[in-house]
Design a protein around this motif. Structure first.
Motif, mmCIF file in Angstrom:
data_model
loop_
_atom_site.group_PDB
_atom_site.id
_atom_site.type_symbol
_atom_site.label_atom_id
_atom_site.label_comp_id
_atom_site.label_asym_id
_atom_site.label_seq_id
_atom_site.Cartn_x
_atom_site.Cartn_y
_atom_site.Cartn_z
ATOM 1 N N PRO A 101 0.795 -1.236 0.000
ATOM 2 C CA PRO A 101 0.000 0.000 0.000
ATOM 3 C C PRO A 101 0.831 1.292 0.000
ATOM 4 C CG PRO A 101 -1.024 -1.614 1.415
ATOM 5 C CD PRO A 101 0.315 -2.180 1.020
ATOM 6 N N PRO A 102 1.879 1.418 0.836
ATOM 7 C CA PRO A 102 2.642 2.670 0.738
ATOM 8 C C PRO A 102 3.399 2.800 -0.586
ATOM 9 C CG PRO A 102 3.457 1.332 2.583
ATOM 10 C CD PRO A 102 2.287 0.628 1.981
ATOM 11 N N ILE A 103 3.876 1.685 -1.132
ATOM 12 C CA ILE A 103 4.551 1.737 -2.431
ATOM 13 C C ILE A 103 3.561 2.171 -3.508
ATOM 14 C CG2 ILE A 103 5.638 0.318 -4.225
ATOM 15 C CD1 ILE A 103 6.884 -1.325 -1.886
ATOM 16 N N MET A 104 2.352 1.620 -3.464
ATOM 17 C CA MET A 104 1.336 2.013 -4.432
ATOM 18 C C MET A 104 0.953 3.478 -4.257
ATOM 19 S SD MET A 104 -1.090 -1.372 -4.624
ATOM 20 C CE MET A 104 -2.231 -0.681 -5.819
ATOM 21 N N GLY A 105 0.911 3.940 -3.016
ATOM 22 C CA GLY A 105 0.613 5.354 -2.762
ATOM 23 C C GLY A 105 1.673 6.270 -3.350
ATOM 24 N N LEU A 106 2.939 5.909 -3.173
ATOM 25 C CA LEU A 106 4.021 6.706 -3.762
ATOM 26 C C LEU A 106 3.949 6.694 -5.286
ATOM 27 C CD1 LEU A 106 6.973 5.686 -1.418
ATOM 28 C CD2 LEU A 106 5.833 7.921 -1.531
ATOM 29 N N ALA A 107 3.663 5.529 -5.851
ATOM 30 C CA ALA A 107 3.530 5.438 -7.307
ATOM 31 C C ALA A 107 2.348 6.277 -7.788
ATOM 32 C CB ALA A 107 3.363 3.985 -7.735
ATOM 33 N N ALA A 108 1.257 6.266 -7.056
ATOM 34 C CA ALA A 108 0.086 7.066 -7.432
ATOM 35 C C ALA A 108 0.408 8.556 -7.363
ATOM 36 C CB ALA A 108 -1.094 6.725 -6.528
ATOM 37 N N ASP A 109 1.159 8.950 -6.335
ATOM 38 C CA ASP A 109 1.550 10.366 -6.230
ATOM 39 C C ASP A 109 2.413 10.786 -7.412
ATOM 40 O OD1 ASP A 109 0.186 10.730 -3.876
ATOM 41 O OD2 ASP A 109 1.965 10.597 -2.589
ATOM 42 N N GLY A 110 3.313 9.909 -7.829
ATOM 43 C CA GLY A 110 4.230 10.263 -8.900
ATOM 44 C C GLY A 110 3.676 10.067 -10.298
ATOM 45 N N TYR A 111 2.816 9.058 -10.478
ATOM 46 C CA TYR A 111 2.388 8.683 -11.824
ATOM 47 C C TYR A 111 0.879 8.656 -12.021
ATOM 48 C CZ TYR A 111 7.234 7.199 -11.987
ATOM 49 O OH TYR A 111 8.589 7.174 -11.919
ATOM 50 N N GLY A 112 0.135 8.948 -10.995
ATOM 51 C CA GLY A 112 -1.318 8.905 -11.086
ATOM 52 C C GLY A 112 -1.866 7.611 -10.514
ATOM 53 N N GLY A 113 -3.113 7.644 -10.088
ATOM 54 C CA GLY A 113 -3.722 6.513 -9.402
ATOM 55 C C GLY A 113 -3.945 5.279 -10.243
ATOM 56 N N TYR A 114 -3.972 5.438 -11.550
ATOM 57 C CA TYR A 114 -4.248 4.313 -12.426
ATOM 58 C C TYR A 114 -3.092 3.321 -12.483
ATOM 59 C CZ TYR A 114 -6.092 1.953 -16.566
ATOM 60 O OH TYR A 114 -6.575 1.025 -17.433
ATOM 61 N N LEU A 115 -1.866 3.816 -12.518
ATOM 62 C CA LEU A 115 -0.686 2.972 -12.716
ATOM 63 C C LEU A 115 -0.512 1.880 -11.661
ATOM 64 C CD1 LEU A 115 1.960 2.322 -14.267
ATOM 65 C CD2 LEU A 115 3.071 3.860 -12.646
ATOM 66 N N PRO A 116 -0.539 2.194 -10.368
ATOM 67 C CA PRO A 116 -0.273 1.116 -9.408
ATOM 68 C C PRO A 116 -1.296 -0.012 -9.462
ATOM 69 C CG PRO A 116 -0.733 3.184 -8.258
ATOM 70 C CD PRO A 116 -0.700 3.488 -9.716
ATOM 71 N N PHE A 117 -2.556 0.327 -9.648
ATOM 72 C CA PHE A 117 -3.581 -0.719 -9.692
ATOM 73 C C PHE A 117 -3.459 -1.574 -10.944
ATOM 74 C CE2 PHE A 117 -5.704 2.341 -6.799
ATOM 75 C CZ PHE A 117 -5.827 1.503 -5.707
ATOM 76 N N THR A 118 -3.130 -0.946 -12.072
ATOM 77 C CA THR A 118 -2.976 -1.737 -13.294
ATOM 78 C C THR A 118 -1.721 -2.599 -13.233
ATOM 79 O OG1 THR A 118 -1.960 0.155 -14.415
ATOM 80 C CG2 THR A 118 -4.301 -0.185 -14.763
ATOM 81 N N ALA A 119 -0.663 -2.108 -12.594
ATOM 82 C CA ALA A 119 0.556 -2.913 -12.450
ATOM 83 C C ALA A 119 0.294 -4.143 -11.586
ATOM 84 C CB ALA A 119 1.681 -2.072 -11.855
ATOM 85 N N VAL A 120 -0.407 -3.951 -10.479
ATOM 86 C CA VAL A 120 -0.724 -5.087 -9.609
ATOM 87 C C VAL A 120 -1.700 -6.024 -10.313
ATOM 88 C CG1 VAL A 120 -1.789 -5.758 -7.407
ATOM 89 C CG2 VAL A 120 -0.193 -3.846 -7.490
ATOM 90 N N SER A 121 -2.617 -5.469 -11.095
ATOM 91 C CA SER A 121 -3.539 -6.298 -11.853
ATOM 92 C C SER A 121 -2.785 -7.170 -12.858
ATOM 93 C CB SER A 121 -4.554 -5.415 -12.589
ATOM 94 O OG SER A 121 -5.430 -6.208 -13.351
ATOM 95 N N ALA A 122 -1.818 -6.580 -13.541
ATOM 96 C CA ALA A 122 -1.024 -7.345 -14.511
ATOM 97 C C ALA A 122 -0.239 -8.451 -13.810
ATOM 98 C CB ALA A 122 -0.079 -6.413 -15.270
ATOM 99 N N ALA A 123 0.336 -8.142 -12.652
ATOM 100 C CA ALA A 123 1.073 -9.161 -11.898
ATOM 101 C C ALA A 123 0.150 -10.292 -11.461
ATOM 102 C CB ALA A 123 1.758 -8.528 -10.687
ATOM 103 N N SER A 124 -1.050 -9.956 -11.033
ATOM 104 C CA SER A 124 -2.020 -10.981 -10.631
ATOM 105 C C SER A 124 -2.430 -11.846 -11.821
ATOM 106 C CB SER A 124 -3.268 -10.335 -10.021
ATOM 107 O OG SER A 124 -2.955 -9.676 -8.825
ATOM 108 N N ALA A 125 -2.635 -11.218 -12.962
ATOM 109 C CA ALA A 125 -3.016 -11.982 -14.165
ATOM 110 C C ALA A 125 -1.894 -12.928 -14.587
ATOM 111 C CB ALA A 125 -3.373 -11.028 -15.299
ATOM 112 N N LEU A 126 -0.654 -12.460 -14.544
ATOM 113 C CA LEU A 126 0.481 -13.330 -14.877
ATOM 114 C C LEU A 126 0.595 -14.487 -13.888
ATOM 115 C CD1 LEU A 126 3.165 -10.694 -15.887
ATOM 116 C CD2 LEU A 126 2.035 -12.343 -17.393
#
Length: 136
Positions: A101-126
């Protein structure tokens, strides 16, 4: 907390029993797929109500997959090291719950809220595809 409520809906006893009967992949792959879909829904949520539903979906996917993932860890270990395998699996899971969660929060602050959730989604799909192929 919503994530944990979603986890409680399909709790471990049900998914654990199903994975014992039909195999780990039968439970892990769909559970991780549900996690992937839940994360995509979180990324795309236009309002708080949709976000709440997405968090419940994510928790339900975790509830389906987690017990079978732990069981697969024990299955892979020699009998005299099963307790260590379970402890390592649980520790890794707890680390993800604490650190992500804190890593995703930092990523959201830097790149927007969409990126961390889609990255974790891709990892889950793989991971779901790997589970479907490699788990028995």
């Amino acid at each position: 907390e919503l994530f944990l409520i979603g986890m409680g809906i399909l709790g471990g006893p049900i998914s654990g029993a199903v994975s014992d009967r039909y195999g780990r992949a039968f439970v892990v792959a769909p559970g991780l797929t549900i996690c992937a879909l839940g994360n995509l829904a979180l990324a795309a949520a236009p309002d708080a109500n949709t976000f709440i539903i997405a968090a419940l979906i994510l928790g339900a996917g975790e509830a389906v997959a987690a017990p079978a993932i732990s069981a697969a860890s024990a299955d892979a270990a020699p009998s005299h090291r099963r307790s260590e395998a379970l402890a390592l699996s649980r520790t890794a899971t707890d680390l993800v719950f604490v650190a992500l969660p804190p890593i995703m929060g930092l990523a959201a602050d830097g790149y927007g809220g969409y990126l961390p959730f889609t990255a974790v989604s891709a990892a889950s799909a793989l991971a779901a595809m790997h589970a479907a192929k490699c788990l028995r």
